[in-house]
Motif scaffolding. Sequence first.
Motif, PDB file in Angstrom:
ATOM      1  N   ILE A 136      -4.617   0.024  -0.352  1.00  0.00           N
ATOM      2  CA  ILE A 136      -5.103  -0.238  -1.705  1.00  0.00           C
ATOM      3  C   ILE A 136      -6.164   0.765  -2.115  1.00  0.00           C
ATOM      4  CG2 ILE A 136      -6.433  -1.865  -3.109  1.00  0.00           C
ATOM      5  CD1 ILE A 136      -4.839  -4.120  -1.868  1.00  0.00           C
ATOM      6  N   VAL A 146      -1.647  -9.298  -6.962  1.00  0.00           N
ATOM      7  CA  VAL A 146      -1.016  -8.404  -5.988  1.00  0.00           C
ATOM      8  C   VAL A 146      -0.933  -7.005  -6.584  1.00  0.00           C
ATOM      9  CG1 VAL A 146       1.072  -7.939  -4.631  1.00  0.00           C
ATOM     10  CG2 VAL A 146       0.351 -10.302  -5.034  1.00  0.00           C
ATOM     11  N   ASP A 147      -1.243  -6.005  -5.770  1.00  0.00           N
ATOM     12  CA  ASP A 147      -1.104  -4.612  -6.177  1.00  0.00           C
ATOM     13  C   ASP A 147       0.325  -4.141  -5.871  1.00  0.00           C
ATOM     14  OD1 ASP A 147      -3.969  -5.153  -5.628  1.00  0.00           O
ATOM     15  OD2 ASP A 147      -4.239  -3.053  -6.161  1.00  0.00           O
ATOM     16  N   PRO A 160       0.438  -2.232   0.647  1.00  0.00           N
ATOM     17  CA  PRO A 160      -0.228  -2.875   1.785  1.00  0.00           C
ATOM     18  C   PRO A 160      -1.746  -2.860   1.607  1.00  0.00           C
ATOM     19  CG  PRO A 160       1.439  -1.298   2.533  1.00  0.00           C
ATOM     20  CD  PRO A 160       1.271  -1.093   1.054  1.00  0.00           C
ATOM     21  N   ALA A 161      -2.398  -3.876   2.162  1.00  0.00           N
ATOM     22  CA  ALA A 161      -3.854  -3.984   2.019  1.00  0.00           C
ATOM     23  C   ALA A 161      -4.559  -2.735   2.522  1.00  0.00           C
ATOM     24  CB  ALA A 161      -4.353  -5.221   2.770  1.00  0.00           C
ATOM     25  N   SER A 162      -4.008  -2.127   3.556  1.00  0.00           N
ATOM     26  CA  SER A 162      -4.641  -0.942   4.139  1.00  0.00           C
ATOM     27  C   SER A 162      -4.534   0.285   3.241  1.00  0.00           C
ATOM     28  CB  SER A 162      -4.002  -0.622   5.499  1.00  0.00           C
ATOM     29  OG  SER A 162      -2.598  -0.371   5.348  1.00  0.00           O
ATOM     30  N   ARG A 202       5.137  -3.878  -3.000  1.00  0.00           N
ATOM     31  CA  ARG A 202       3.740  -4.263  -2.821  1.00  0.00           C
ATOM     32  C   ARG A 202       2.985  -3.187  -2.041  1.00  0.00           C
ATOM     33  NH1 ARG A 202       3.367 -10.771  -2.413  1.00  0.00           N
ATOM     34  NH2 ARG A 202       5.157 -11.234  -3.749  1.00  0.00           N
TER      35      ARG A 202
END
Length: 226
Positions: free
Chosen positions: A86, A187-188, A82-84, A80
């Motif tokens: 993307i 989800v990325d 992380p959001a930081s 995955r």
Amino acid sequence: MPEDKMAEHFFKETHSRDSRGRYEVRLPVRPEHPRVANETRSMAFKSLSGIQRRLSRDARLAEAYGSFVRDYERLGHMTRVPASEIQCEDAWYLPHHAVIQASGDKCKLRVVFDASRKTRAEHCLNDFLWSGPPLQGDISLIFLNWRKYRFAFTADMVKMFRQFLVKREDQDLQRIVWAPTADAGPVDYRLNTVAYGTTCAPYLAIRTLSQLVIDEGVNFPLGAVV
């Protein structure tokens, strides 16, 4: 061809092995590839919506597709994002779809990552990857050679492309989005291994097997000959 020589030189200069002996390779990407992260991510979401509609009508396919993706993540072949992380201008998102091979009552599902999907400017990831020289044996010659033997065996290398890790600096060129249903939050992911659907995958896989012979042939002479 000059590009084949460049791909070969690039492989020799960039491949390595990790602490377990597993090979890590770079994607032979051209330096001038465009920055299309936002557009390809939007394309990937649109493709995912189509997949979800199809899965909602076919429970058997939905289970097989979901199982494939879960297995991909469980084995560490994708992780995955992380959001930081993307937001990454160098990222390239790949749509994906199912290819089903039916044999009698059995069906085998393979998920293909579409590195040939075009952007509005008619760009796709495969346009910017060197395919490398063809290393596969000529199938007609292989069949002809079978006449020399009384017995012949065929075998399949399980998850062949996924046996070879892609180095971290290139993994963002192999991003996907996934959610099993429209209600689930997408989800990325980034793919950590050589991906089926990229033009360089056959070269990277077979070339790495050849490298294994170079590196370990002295220790395993019978296997190296094969």
